[in-house]
Design an enzyme around this catalytic site. Structure first.
Site, PDB file in Angstrom:
ATOM      1  CD  GLU A  64      11.928  -2.050 -47.331  1.00  0.00           C
ATOM      2  OE1 GLU A  64      13.001  -1.419 -47.397  1.00  0.00           O
ATOM      3  OE2 GLU A  64      10.837  -1.558 -47.689  1.00  0.00           O
ATOM      4  CE1 TYR A  83      14.899   3.131 -43.299  1.00  0.00           C
ATOM      5  CE2 TYR A  83      14.130   3.162 -41.035  1.00  0.00           C
ATOM      6  CZ  TYR A  83      13.951   3.490 -42.366  1.00  0.00           C
ATOM      7  OH  TYR A  83      12.836   4.167 -42.768  1.00  0.00           O
ATOM      8  CE  LYS A 133      10.476   6.913 -42.752  1.00  0.00           C
ATOM      9  NZ  LYS A 133      11.690   7.603 -43.244  1.00  0.00           N
ATOM     10  CG  HIS A 183      10.441   3.099 -45.624  1.00  0.00           C
ATOM     11  ND1 HIS A 183      11.711   3.329 -46.097  1.00  0.00           N
ATOM     12  CD2 HIS A 183      10.133   1.823 -45.982  1.00  0.00           C
ATOM     13  CE1 HIS A 183      12.154   2.233 -46.698  1.00  0.00           C
ATOM     14  NE2 HIS A 183      11.212   1.308 -46.631  1.00  0.00           N
ATOM     15  CG  ASN A 213      11.537  10.942 -44.793  1.00  0.00           C
ATOM     16  OD1 ASN A 213      11.208  10.170 -43.890  1.00  0.00           O
ATOM     17  ND2 ASN A 213      12.357  10.599 -45.765  1.00  0.00           N
TER      18      ASN A 213
HETATM   19  P1  CMP Z   1      13.624   6.419 -45.876  1.00  0.00           P
HETATM   20  O1  CMP Z   1      13.019   6.503 -47.233  1.00  0.00           O
HETATM   21  O2  CMP Z   1      12.872   5.685 -44.828  1.00  0.00           O
HETATM   22  O3  CMP Z   1      15.087   5.767 -45.998  1.00  0.00           O
HETATM   23  C1  CMP Z   1      16.134   6.062 -45.110  1.00  0.00           C
HETATM   24  C2  CMP Z   1      15.797   7.176 -44.155  1.00  0.00           C
HETATM   25  O4  CMP Z   1      16.916   7.795 -43.544  1.00  0.00           O
HETATM   26  C3  CMP Z   1      15.127   8.304 -44.925  1.00  0.00           C
HETATM   27  O5  CMP Z   1      13.854   7.922 -45.361  1.00  0.00           O
HETATM   28  C4  CMP Z   1      15.200   9.424 -43.888  1.00  0.00           C
HETATM   29  O6  CMP Z   1      14.204   9.279 -42.880  1.00  0.00           O
HETATM   30  C5  CMP Z   1      16.559   9.149 -43.226  1.00  0.00           C
HETATM   31  N1  CMP Z   1      17.626  10.054 -43.674  1.00  0.00           N
HETATM   32  C6  CMP Z   1      18.245  10.945 -42.890  1.00  0.00           C
HETATM   33  N2  CMP Z   1      19.184  11.612 -43.564  1.00  0.00           N
HETATM   34  C7  CMP Z   1      19.204  11.116 -44.810  1.00  0.00           C
HETATM   35  C8  CMP Z   1      19.988  11.409 -45.973  1.00  0.00           C
HETATM   36  N3  CMP Z   1      20.944  12.340 -45.979  1.00  0.00           N
HETATM   37  N4  CMP Z   1      19.721  10.707 -47.107  1.00  0.00           N
HETATM   38  C9  CMP Z   1      18.758   9.743 -47.107  1.00  0.00           C
HETATM   39  N5  CMP Z   1      17.995   9.445 -46.014  1.00  0.00           N
HETATM   40  C10 CMP Z   1      18.207  10.117 -44.885  1.00  0.00           C
END
Ligand code: CMP
Length: 143
Positions: free
Chosen positions: A128, A51, A11, A117, A114
């Site tokens: 995906e 998303y 990311k 993904h 984070n």
């Molecule tokens: P990802 O695994 O890419 O899937 C959804 C993304 O939403 C997650 O990683 C985070 O980058 C973002 N995100 C933000 N807030 C939350 C939350 N409370 N729970 C899950 N994903 C979140």
């Protein structure tokens, strides 16, 4: 369990922290092969589409802003149990809950930003992968 494919994204915060090589090294050390890769700056429409499953979640708009804040690197990882293997390498979505030595524990600032993904199951992996690489974007490892 036979060879499997999964979709991975480094990311915008991962690129800002200059972690492409570090993260690719972790994939390769864990036995995963990269069989497709591209760097791109997602449009708002692409991030919203990717998303879409989170459309009703309170974090959706922030997630789209984050994912369009800079370039990403998208790859398909292939290997034995690739989906779960990649999820173990990444660690829990929230870095506070992630195991020591995972990408998110080592590098993620928060649950929102984070670093990586990864697909969460076979159906999402197929969807995906098709989203970014279509039917013919995978390069088979012929040696
Ligand atoms: P990802 O695994 O890419 O899937 C959804 C993304 O939403 C997650 O990683 C985070 O980058 C973002 N995100 C933000 N807030 C939350 C939350 N409370 N729970 C899950 N994903 C979140």
């Amino acid at each position: 369990m036979s060879a499997e494919q999964t979709l991975s994204i480094i990311k915008p915060d991962g690129l800002q922290k200059n972690l492409i090589g570090e993260i690719y090294g972790r994939f390769e050390k864990a036995g995963l092969e990269i069989v497709a890769a591209r760097m791109m700056h997602l449009t708002k429409e692409q991030a919203e589409g990717f998303y879409a499953v989170h459309k009703e979640r309170p974090f959706y708009n922030d997630l789209v802003s984050y994912m369009t804040s800079g370039p990403v690197v998208v790859q398909v990882l292939q290997g034995e149990d690739a989906i779960n293997n990649n999820r173990e390498i990444m660690g829990a979505t929230n870095p506070d809950d992630a195991d020591l030595g995972t990408i998110r524990k080592d590098f993620a600032a928060s649950i929102e930003e984070n670093v990586v993904h990864g697909s969460d199951g076979p159906d999402t992996a197929a969807q995906e992968i098709a989203f970014f690489f279509g039917d013919d974007g995978i390069c088979p490892r012929t040696r």
